[in-house]
Design a protein around this motif. Structure first.
Motif, PDB file in Angstrom:
ATOM      1  N   LYS A   1       0.852  -1.176   0.000  1.00  0.00           N
ATOM      2  CA  LYS A   1       0.000   0.000   0.000  1.00  0.00           C
ATOM      3  C   LYS A   1       0.895   1.236   0.000  1.00  0.00           C
ATOM      4  N   SER A   2       0.464   2.256  -0.730  1.00  0.00           N
ATOM      5  CA  SER A   2       1.284   3.455  -0.837  1.00  0.00           C
ATOM      6  C   SER A   2       1.437   4.170   0.505  1.00  0.00           C
ATOM      7  N   ASP A   3       0.466   3.963   1.415  1.00  0.00           N
ATOM      8  CA  ASP A   3       0.514   4.661   2.701  1.00  0.00           C
ATOM      9  C   ASP A   3       1.110   3.808   3.803  1.00  0.00           C
ATOM     10  N   GLU A   4       1.652   2.649   3.460  1.00  0.00           N
ATOM     11  CA  GLU A   4       2.236   1.774   4.469  1.00  0.00           C
ATOM     12  C   GLU A   4       3.695   1.490   4.160  1.00  0.00           C
ATOM     13  N   SER A   5       4.550   1.676   5.150  1.00  0.00           N
ATOM     14  CA  SER A   5       5.971   1.359   4.997  1.00  0.00           C
ATOM     15  C   SER A   5       6.147  -0.150   4.900  1.00  0.00           C
ATOM     16  N   LEU A   6       7.156  -0.580   4.176  1.00  0.00           N
ATOM     17  CA  LEU A   6       7.460  -2.002   4.066  1.00  0.00           C
ATOM     18  C   LEU A   6       8.291  -2.425   5.271  1.00  0.00           C
ATOM     19  N   VAL A   7       7.783  -3.394   6.027  1.00  0.00           N
ATOM     20  CA  VAL A   7       8.440  -3.891   7.233  1.00  0.00           C
ATOM     21  C   VAL A   7       8.848  -5.344   7.016  1.00  0.00           C
ATOM     22  N   TYR A   8      10.102  -5.644   7.255  1.00  0.00           N
ATOM     23  CA  TYR A   8      10.582  -7.022   7.214  1.00  0.00           C
ATOM     24  C   TYR A   8      10.725  -7.532   8.648  1.00  0.00           C
ATOM     25  N   ILE A   9      10.134  -8.681   8.916  1.00  0.00           N
ATOM     26  CA  ILE A   9      10.260  -9.317  10.233  1.00  0.00           C
ATOM     27  C   ILE A   9      11.269 -10.448  10.117  1.00  0.00           C
ATOM     28  N   VAL A  10      12.323 -10.387  10.920  1.00  0.00           N
ATOM     29  CA  VAL A  10      13.410 -11.365  10.844  1.00  0.00           C
ATOM     30  C   VAL A  10      13.370 -12.294  12.054  1.00  0.00           C
ATOM     31  N   LEU A  11      13.272 -13.592  11.781  1.00  0.00           N
ATOM     32  CA  LEU A  11      13.326 -14.621  12.820  1.00  0.00           C
ATOM     33  C   LEU A  11      14.565 -15.474  12.593  1.00  0.00           C
ATOM     34  N   VAL A  12      15.294 -15.787  13.662  1.00  0.00           N
ATOM     35  CA  VAL A  12      16.438 -16.702  13.584  1.00  0.00           C
ATOM     36  C   VAL A  12      16.051 -18.003  14.265  1.00  0.00           C
TER      37      VAL A  12
ATOM     38  N   THR B   1      -2.787  -6.926  11.918  1.00  0.00           N
ATOM     39  CA  THR B   1      -3.665  -6.164  11.034  1.00  0.00           C
ATOM     40  C   THR B   1      -2.876  -5.418   9.969  1.00  0.00           C
ATOM     41  N   TYR B   2      -1.604  -5.172  10.232  1.00  0.00           N
ATOM     42  CA  TYR B   2      -0.740  -4.491   9.263  1.00  0.00           C
ATOM     43  C   TYR B   2      -0.514  -5.418   8.070  1.00  0.00           C
ATOM     44  N   LYS B   3      -0.627  -4.888   6.884  1.00  0.00           N
ATOM     45  CA  LYS B   3      -0.584  -5.735   5.685  1.00  0.00           C
ATOM     46  C   LYS B   3       0.777  -5.781   5.008  1.00  0.00           C
ATOM     47  N   ASN B   4       1.496  -4.686   5.022  1.00  0.00           N
ATOM     48  CA  ASN B   4       2.705  -4.601   4.209  1.00  0.00           C
ATOM     49  C   ASN B   4       3.950  -5.060   4.974  1.00  0.00           C
ATOM     50  N   TYR B   5       3.978  -6.344   5.285  1.00  0.00           N
ATOM     51  CA  TYR B   5       5.153  -6.909   5.949  1.00  0.00           C
ATOM     52  C   TYR B   5       5.537  -8.215   5.267  1.00  0.00           C
ATOM     53  N   ARG B   6       6.790  -8.558   5.414  1.00  0.00           N
ATOM     54  CA  ARG B   6       7.296  -9.847   4.946  1.00  0.00           C
ATOM     55  C   ARG B   6       8.088 -10.489   6.065  1.00  0.00           C
ATOM     56  N   VAL B   7       8.110 -11.796   6.085  1.00  0.00           N
ATOM     57  CA  VAL B   7       8.832 -12.542   7.112  1.00  0.00           C
ATOM     58  C   VAL B   7      10.033 -13.235   6.481  1.00  0.00           C
ATOM     59  N   VAL B   8      11.192 -13.105   7.136  1.00  0.00           N
ATOM     60  CA  VAL B   8      12.394 -13.835   6.739  1.00  0.00           C
ATOM     61  C   VAL B   8      12.795 -14.745   7.889  1.00  0.00           C
ATOM     62  N   VAL B   9      12.925 -16.028   7.614  1.00  0.00           N
ATOM     63  CA  VAL B   9      13.401 -16.985   8.612  1.00  0.00           C
ATOM     64  C   VAL B   9      14.800 -17.421   8.227  1.00  0.00           C
ATOM     65  N   VAL B  10      15.754 -17.189   9.117  1.00  0.00           N
ATOM     66  CA  VAL B  10      17.132 -17.624   8.893  1.00  0.00           C
ATOM     67  C   VAL B  10      17.395 -18.820   9.790  1.00  0.00           C
ATOM     68  N   ASP B  11      17.643 -19.970   9.174  1.00  0.00           N
ATOM     69  CA  ASP B  11      17.875 -21.186   9.945  1.00  0.00           C
ATOM     70  C   ASP B  11      19.363 -21.343  10.227  1.00  0.00           C
ATOM     71  N   ASN B  12      19.719 -21.236  11.520  1.00  0.00           N
ATOM     72  CA  ASN B  12      21.112 -21.376  11.962  1.00  0.00           C
ATOM     73  C   ASN B  12      21.422 -22.789  12.454  1.00  0.00           C
ATOM     74  N   SER B  13      20.492 -23.715  12.282  1.00  0.00           N
ATOM     75  CA  SER B  13      20.670 -25.066  12.818  1.00  0.00           C
ATOM     76  C   SER B  13      21.846 -25.781  12.164  1.00  0.00           C
ATOM     77  N   LYS B  14      22.410 -26.741  12.899  1.00  0.00           N
ATOM     78  CA  LYS B  14      23.640 -27.393  12.449  1.00  0.00           C
ATOM     79  C   LYS B  14      23.425 -28.326  11.262  1.00  0.00           C
ATOM     80  N   ASP B  15      22.245 -28.939  11.178  1.00  0.00           N
ATOM     81  CA  ASP B  15      21.993 -29.890  10.093  1.00  0.00           C
ATOM     82  C   ASP B  15      20.798 -29.434   9.269  1.00  0.00           C
ATOM     83  N   GLU B  16      20.367 -30.269   8.367  1.00  0.00           N
ATOM     84  CA  GLU B  16      19.278 -29.919   7.458  1.00  0.00           C
ATOM     85  C   GLU B  16      17.902 -30.251   8.024  1.00  0.00           C
TER      86      GLU B  16
END
Length: 297
Positions: free
Chosen positions: A6-17, A37-52
């Motif tokens: 949305k033009s009136d909403e800042s883009l927010v990235y949520i980072v989880l480790v 309720t906020y719409k303009n967000y994205r989630v990034v998950v960074v997996d630091n685990s030792k194996d797959e």
């Protein structure tokens, strides 16, 4: 599919480790999808685990449009956060929300309330009120500060409104991207503990405030009983305290004295692996640890 901006909403990235706690990560993301309720967000998950294994579980889970990244090696919490921040930079995000993966959304307007803190002045970082997950009426964090002698973060539990606070816990930190580009990424020297202290200090030195908003609320699955620290925790917390002290509080003679006295007392009274952890701290310092760390992890 990427969320429509949305033009009136800042883009927010949520980072989880994630580090071998994929069930917490999945539950955290589910709470976002159900409550925010906020719409303009994205989630990034960074997996630091030792194996797959953890990565594969996350890949098979329903995480919506979350971006899933497997780190090449575990270089610590701050390094994991930095991978997510770089991803946010690529997408020209306006804000980054660093969030512990063992948290659950409480207030539906969490992002709106965190963003509101930036409207109060020259603000670089905002945080909110954090409740114990197992004791949902009890507050774990409501603003904070760093003790002048122990150099340990202290969480307050009774502050209401939008107020300046010296310390915002790394459990939930929203940072303006323009500030990140000015001061740089999180310091990866710490590996574990004190990276949030460091980031707050650097934001203050750059002339920005850190602001707390009691209406931005989450639950955190942290222990209220404070069980004895593991040898790993003992090593990294003491090592990180030394790095932090050398970087920001070298002229604080009382803090230096307290650090060394506590370290020697722990060496005297700890037994087994806990004693070995303290001895390892001494060894790393003796071998030339100053502002960083070079030993293998």
């Amino acid at each position: 599919e990427k969320k429509m901006q949305k033009s009136d909403e800042s883009l927010v990235y949520i980072v989880l480790v994630n580090y071998h706690t994929e069930s917490d990560t999945i539950e955290c993301i589910q709470s976002m999808r159900e409550k925010l309720t906020y719409k303009n967000y994205r989630v990034v998950v960074v997996d630091n685990s030792k194996d797959e294994k953890s990565f594969n579980i996350l890949k098979a889970a329903d995480l919506g449009d979350a971006i899933l990244i497997k780190s090449e090696q575990n270089n610590g919490f701050a390094a994991g956060c930095n991978i997510g921040i770089v991803e946010a930079q690529k997408d020209k995000a306006d804000y980054v929300l660093l969030l512990n993966n063992d948290t659950i959304i409480k207030s539906n307007d969490l992002i709106e309330q965190l963003l509101a803190g930036f409207k109060t002045g020259k603000v670089g970082m905002t945080g909110g009120k954090i409740f114990y997950y197992d004791y949902p009426e009890d507050v774990w964090y409501a603003g904070g500060y760093v003790s002048k002698i122990r150099l340990r973060a202290k969480n307050r539990v009774n502050i209401e409104g939008i107020v300046n606070t010296p310390f915002i816990t790394g459990c939930m930190q929203m940072i303006k991207m323009s500030v990140i580009e000015q001061i740089g990424l999180m310091n990866e020297d710490y590996f574990l503990c004190y990276e949030d202290n460091d980031y707050c200090e650097r934001i203050h030195k750059a002339g920005y405030q850190t602001v707390y908003n009691s209406d931005a609320q989450i639950y955190h699955k942290c222990s209220k009983s404070n069980p004895p620290s593991s040898p790993t925790s003992i090593y990294y917390s003491n090592r990180a305290r030394y790095i932090y002290m050398k970087r920001f509080h070298l002229g604080n003679q009382l803090a230096l004295m307290d650090f060394w006295m506590e370290l020697y007392i722990k060496k005297l009274f700890y037994k087994g692996e806990r004693k070995e952890a303290i001895q390892k701290v001494f060894r790393v310092i003796r071998e030339g640890l100053d502002y960083g760390i070079t030993e293998s992890r």
